[in-house]
Design an enzyme around this catalytic site. Structure first.
Site, PDB file in Angstrom:
ATOM      1  N   ARG A  15      21.358  28.482  82.902  1.00 11.36           N
ATOM      2  CA  ARG A  15      21.600  29.353  84.056  1.00 11.36           C
ATOM      3  C   ARG A  15      21.483  28.619  85.385  1.00 11.36           C
ATOM      4  NH1 ARG A  15      21.923  34.701  82.964  1.00 11.36           N
ATOM      5  NH2 ARG A  15      20.495  35.479  81.405  1.00 11.36           N
ATOM      6  N   PHE A  53      33.587  29.101  76.320  1.00  8.60           N
ATOM      7  CA  PHE A  53      32.334  29.703  76.769  1.00  8.60           C
ATOM      8  C   PHE A  53      31.737  28.874  77.896  1.00  8.60           C
ATOM      9  CE2 PHE A  53      27.985  31.272  76.573  1.00  8.60           C
ATOM     10  CZ  PHE A  53      28.234  32.634  76.497  1.00  8.60           C
ATOM     11  N   GLU A  97      30.057  40.344  90.059  1.00 12.90           N
ATOM     12  CA  GLU A  97      29.808  39.966  88.660  1.00 12.90           C
ATOM     13  C   GLU A  97      30.121  38.484  88.481  1.00 12.90           C
ATOM     14  OE1 GLU A  97      28.380  40.191  86.097  1.00 12.90           O
ATOM     15  OE2 GLU A  97      29.369  41.249  84.467  1.00 12.90           O
ATOM     16  N   ASP A  98      29.429  37.863  87.531  1.00 10.31           N
ATOM     17  CA  ASP A  98      29.663  36.440  87.273  1.00 10.31           C
ATOM     18  C   ASP A  98      31.031  36.182  86.660  1.00 10.31           C
ATOM     19  OD1 ASP A  98      29.041  37.658  84.838  1.00 10.31           O
ATOM     20  OD2 ASP A  98      27.302  36.410  84.414  1.00 10.31           O
ATOM     21  N   ASP A 140      35.568  39.287  81.244  1.00  4.59           N
ATOM     22  CA  ASP A 140      36.118  38.781  79.986  1.00  4.59           C
ATOM     23  C   ASP A 140      36.980  39.899  79.381  1.00  4.59           C
ATOM     24  OD1 ASP A 140      36.438  37.384  77.598  1.00  4.59           O
ATOM     25  OD2 ASP A 140      34.399  37.687  76.911  1.00  4.59           O
TER      26      ASP A 140
END
Ligand code: 5GP
Length: 175
Positions: free
Chosen positions: A164, A151, A98-99, A102
């Protein structure tokens, strides 16, 4: 209007160095075995592509798609699976890639979903970890970098489908 901060959080050089370190650890941990690497679309696709090219054990790959952020930067808190994997994972060694983690809700959802299919082992690998933002207790097995709130975009991560493809990771001001 989205402003990108002038400061890069992680440069492409720092990212590639860390990816190699994680891949080397994974290769040691799974020596002599075959891995099924499951990437979470869309954000993990670049990290996963870099990672599997550095891992020295044989890998099969598959993808799942989960959504919790509709648009913008606020999570809805509700996870929805929009694409399941297509590989049989029973008795196999699974690594979810996963990137970013959170709140932890997305990864916990996929872990619970896949455990139902009785894999031999199941671990998680995230490039970025926002530890302080967890809503549930969730620990990834492999972590690229731990970061504070803010973010982030680039290296697969987007803001409304922008940024991206940046090879570096930035923090943006979404106000
Ligand atoms: P969680 O379910 O752990 O709250 O959120 C995981 C998902 O939220 C990630 O896959 C990612 O899509 C999104 N997310 C969380 N923080 C960020 C961030 O800083 N930047 C971007 N682009 N996405 C984020």
């Amino acid at each position: 209007m989205v402003e990108m901060s002038k400061e890069i959080l992680f440069s492409r050089v720092a990212i590639q160095k860390r990816v190699k370190e994680i891949a080397s650890q994974i290769s040691k941990d799974y020596a002599g075995r075959e891995l099924v690497v499951i990437g979470i679309l869309k954000g993990a696709f670049i990290f996963m592509a870099d990672l599997v090219r550095e891992i020295s054990v044989p890998c099969r790959i598959d993808f799942a798609r989960l959504a919790s952020y509709g648009t913008g930067s606020e999570s809805s808190g509700k996870v929805v699976m929009t694409k399941d994997i297509e590989t049989s994972i029973k008795d196999r060694d699974i690594l979810i890639v996963e990137d970013i983690v959170d709140t932890g809700l997305t990864l916990q959802y996929l872990v619970d979903w896949l455990k139902e299919r009785n894999p031999r082992s199941l671990k998680t690998c995230v490039f970025l970890d926002k530890r302080k933002r967890r809503k549930i207790s969730f620990e990834a097995n492999y972590v690229g970098f731990t970061i504070d709130d803010g973010f982030v975009v680039g290296y697969g991560l987007d803001f409304n489908e922008q940024f991206r493809f940046s090879p570096d990771i930035y923090i943006i001001n979404t106000n």
